[in-house]
Design a protein around this motif. Structure first.
Motif, PDB file in Angstrom:
ATOM      1  N   ASP A 180       0.867  -1.121   0.200  1.00  7.66           N
ATOM      2  CA  ASP A 180      -0.057  -0.051  -0.060  1.00  7.66           C
ATOM      3  C   ASP A 180       0.893   1.084   0.105  1.00  7.66           C
ATOM      4  N   ASP A 181       0.598   2.137  -1.024  1.00  4.98           N
ATOM      5  CA  ASP A 181       1.520   3.155  -1.045  1.00  4.98           C
ATOM      6  C   ASP A 181       1.213   4.585  -0.650  1.00  4.98           C
ATOM      7  N   HIS A 182       0.935   4.078   0.831  1.00  3.21           N
ATOM      8  CA  HIS A 182       0.273   5.349   1.621  1.00  3.21           C
ATOM      9  C   HIS A 182      -1.042   5.758   1.326  1.00  3.21           C
ATOM     10  N   SER A 183      -1.791   4.888   0.740  1.00  2.00           N
ATOM     11  CA  SER A 183      -3.156   5.397   0.669  1.00  2.00           C
ATOM     12  C   SER A 183      -3.815   6.148   1.483  1.00  2.00           C
ATOM     13  N   THR A 221      -8.194   1.968   2.035  1.00  2.00           N
ATOM     14  CA  THR A 221      -7.559   0.793   1.582  1.00  2.00           C
ATOM     15  C   THR A 221      -6.592   0.069   2.868  1.00  2.00           C
ATOM     16  N   PRO A 222      -5.899   0.901   3.810  1.00  2.00           N
ATOM     17  CA  PRO A 222      -5.070   0.411   4.834  1.00  2.00           C
ATOM     18  C   PRO A 222      -5.949  -0.526   5.621  1.00  2.00           C
ATOM     19  N   THR A 256      -5.874  -4.480   6.449  1.00  3.43           N
ATOM     20  CA  THR A 256      -5.765  -4.878   7.906  1.00  3.43           C
ATOM     21  C   THR A 256      -6.849  -6.104   8.268  1.00  3.43           C
ATOM     22  N   VAL A 309       0.616  -7.653   4.435  1.00  9.11           N
ATOM     23  CA  VAL A 309       0.472  -6.367   3.948  1.00  9.11           C
ATOM     24  C   VAL A 309       1.565  -5.403   4.332  1.00  9.11           C
ATOM     25  N   ARG A 342       3.142  -1.334   4.166  1.00 11.51           N
ATOM     26  CA  ARG A 342       2.641   0.037   3.907  1.00 11.51           C
ATOM     27  C   ARG A 342       3.778   1.050   4.062  1.00 11.51           C
ATOM     28  N   ARG A 374       5.877   4.399   3.866  1.00 13.85           N
ATOM     29  CA  ARG A 374       5.597   5.503   4.890  1.00 13.85           C
ATOM     30  C   ARG A 374       5.207   6.633   4.076  1.00 13.85           C
ATOM     31  N   GLN A 392       4.045   8.129   0.095  1.00 16.45           N
ATOM     32  CA  GLN A 392       3.646   7.811  -1.202  1.00 16.45           C
ATOM     33  C   GLN A 392       4.859   7.687  -2.025  1.00 16.45           C
TER      34      GLN A 392
END
Ligand SMILES: Nc1nc2c(ncn2[C@@H]2O[C@H](COP(=O)(O)OP(=O)(O)OP(=O)(O)O)[C@@H](O)[C@H]2O)c(=O)[nH]1
Ligand SMILES: [Mg+2]
Length: 248
Positions: A39-42, A46-47, A51, A62, A64, A66, A68
């Motif tokens: 996850d590109d810092h959505s 999304t996060p 989870t 998953v 993430r 920090r 984008q």
């Protein structure tokens, strides 16, 4: 066969659950497989959705970022953290069909025989995109394959299979995910294209506009061309194979 599926995502809240359920059908009855969502810092849900699902699906991991960092950075990060030697990548917007994964793996197995660097690249033969998107993509693919001689009709297709270690030796730069076939060929690797399904985006929106894709594409094309002309090759022949028996 042991493999890791890597899925880069940015703001795909509506697409996470349906794709994970499709992936669960592919993962069923398999051991030593995993799916890594990066996850590109959505900034949407999304996060939290990821989870929630990671408790449900034991094969889901998953990661993430920090901040984008872009699709190529997310892809590289997922590959770096992969537990298994073969990687399959997939777009997280549901446009690639997880049912194609097994086909890619079977072809990879056949084609990578006695070859350490091999890429099986999806080819979206029937694209479910707008006419304008198909046209711009056709032009981009034609120019790119002419300049780079990568012999790949659909370099930017998100579904691919390649070895983890070979990929991590490729140069890393923003948007490199569109040039993986050329970069692999420049290192003496083998690239095979295979027809895959393509579906329309059912939710969310594309993260790239025509102009930014074009601007970055021209600069990257020049860069990859230069890399190809200047790349150092260290192909050798060995009397005895030291890695026999370690094939994926
Ligand atoms: N991690 C990360 N993923 C991204 C980024 N941009 C796009 N993605 C993901 O990469 C995949 C493909 O992105 P899309 O925006 O659908 O782009 P595309 O499929 O190349 O192009 P379209 O034909 O316009 O859909 C999706 O899973 C996106 O969530 C980004 O900046 N970071
Ligand atoms: Mg897409």
């Amino acid at each position: 066969m042991r493999f890791s599926v890597v899925v880069p995502v940015l703001n795909e809240e509506e697409n996470i659950t349906p794709l994970l359920h499709e992936l669960s059908a592919v993962m069923q009855d398999k051991q030593e497989v995993e799916v890594i969502y990066v996850d590109d810092h959505s900034t949407d849900r999304t996060p939290e959705i990821l989870t929630r699902h990671s408790a449900e699906f034991p094969w889901l991991r998953v990661i993430r970022l920090r901040r984008q960092s872009g699709q190529s950075a997310a892809l590289r990060c997922g590959v770096q953290h992969a537990a298994y030697p073969l990687i399959v990548t997939l777009d997280g917007d549901g446009q690639n069909d997880p049912a194609d994964i097994q086909q890619l793996i079977d072809i990879y197995r056949r084609e990578s025989h006695e070859i350490t660097l091999c890429l099986v690249n999806g080819h979206r033969v029937t694209r479910k995109d707008s006419g304008w998107r198909r046209w711009t993509s056709f032009i981009a693919n034609t120019v790119r394959s002419h300049v780079l001689s990568d012999d790949t009709p659909d370099s930017g297709c998100g579904i691919k299979a390649f070895p983890r270690d070979g990929f991590l030796q490729l140069p890393s730069f923003n948007h490199m995910h569109r040039f993986v076939p050329a970069l692999i060929r420049q290192r003496g690797g083998k690239v095979v294209s295979v027809a895959v399904h393509h579906r329309g985006r059912s939710s969310g929106k594309s993260h790239y506009g025509t102009l930014d894709r074009l601007a970055a594409g021209i600069i990257d094309l020049i860069g990859v061309y230069w890399l190809g002309r200047r790349a150092i090759r260290t192909d050798t022949t060995m009397e005895k194979k030291h890695h026999e028996g370690q094939k994926i």
